[in-house]
Design an enzyme around this catalytic site. Sequence first.
Site, PDB file in Angstrom:
ATOM      1  N   GLY A  99       0.813  -1.217   0.000  1.00 57.12           N
ATOM      2  CA  GLY A  99       0.000   0.000   0.000  1.00 57.12           C
ATOM      3  C   GLY A  99       0.843   1.262   0.000  1.00 57.12           C
ATOM      4  O   GLY A  99       0.523   2.237  -0.694  1.00 57.12           O
ATOM      5  N   CYS A 100       1.935   1.249   0.749  1.00 55.15           N
ATOM      6  CA  CYS A 100       2.791   2.435   0.855  1.00 55.15           C
ATOM      7  C   CYS A 100       3.554   2.673  -0.442  1.00 55.15           C
ATOM      8  O   CYS A 100       3.788   3.818  -0.837  1.00 55.15           O
ATOM      9  CB  CYS A 100       3.749   2.292   2.024  1.00 55.15           C
ATOM     10  SG  CYS A 100       2.907   2.161   3.612  1.00 55.15           S
ATOM     11  N   THR A 101       3.943   1.603  -1.105  1.00 55.00           N
ATOM     12  CA  THR A 101       4.615   1.731  -2.400  1.00 55.00           C
ATOM     13  C   THR A 101       3.651   2.308  -3.429  1.00 55.00           C
ATOM     14  O   THR A 101       3.990   3.209  -4.208  1.00 55.00           O
ATOM     15  CB  THR A 101       5.136   0.360  -2.874  1.00 55.00           C
ATOM     16  OG1 THR A 101       6.072  -0.133  -1.915  1.00 55.00           O
ATOM     17  CG2 THR A 101       5.809   0.474  -4.231  1.00 55.00           C
ATOM     18  N   ALA A 136       3.191   6.044  -2.608  1.00 57.31           N
ATOM     19  CA  ALA A 136       4.367   6.844  -2.964  1.00 57.31           C
ATOM     20  C   ALA A 136       4.468   7.020  -4.475  1.00 57.31           C
ATOM     21  O   ALA A 136       4.769   8.122  -4.970  1.00 57.31           O
ATOM     22  CB  ALA A 136       5.623   6.181  -2.414  1.00 57.31           C
TER      23      ALA A 136
END
Length: 216
Positions: free
Chosen positions: A110-112, A115
Amino acid sequence: MAALSLAKPTPTLRLSPSFPPHSHRHPQSPLPFPPNSSASHFLGLRLSFTSPPSSPVSSLGRFFVSAKVNKGQVPPPFTLKDQDGKAVSLSKFKGKPVVVYFYPADETPGCTKQACAFRDSYEKFKKAGAQVVGISGDDPSSHKAFAKKYRLPFTLLSDEGNKVRKDWGVPSDLFGALPGRQTYVLDKNGIVQLIYNNQFQPEKHIDETLKLLQSL
């Protein structure tokens, strides 16, 4: 007449309203009801706030007492190291809008995705005159590798120990087990104009943020 005499309440039979008047003491419990009764479960929830930090209910207790930044406020200042190990202060961005987004960790799916979505819309943020800053508890070397791998053109700050996260009152998810994903938009005066929280749809942070920036 004897039956009426027995029915008359006496002081020795009176109980606190917290305990059911017809319950009886379990032989292995100091409470006046069996441990698996509904009353015991209710009291257990109240007592669990003093349980070890790994308890989900204890985590909820910590969440409720945490401070919280609200729309219309100036958030607490901070100085953190970026992916190159340089100290960056929030005050550096005053005079222009800034998007500060807290995310759980580098390299997670999710964070990738989040970003990379900020990266892909970075020109739109620049056109709106805004800076983008990502914050997580990862150290600067982790941020550097993350930024290099995905060609991230914006600043990543290392909030080791999650002090800034706590100061801003970013809520956790899954009973405190997962650091929250929350985005703040500050105007050129450093005042919060938008707070957006969505753990499981990270791309929506970009959409909601751009909508506001384009209206400022």
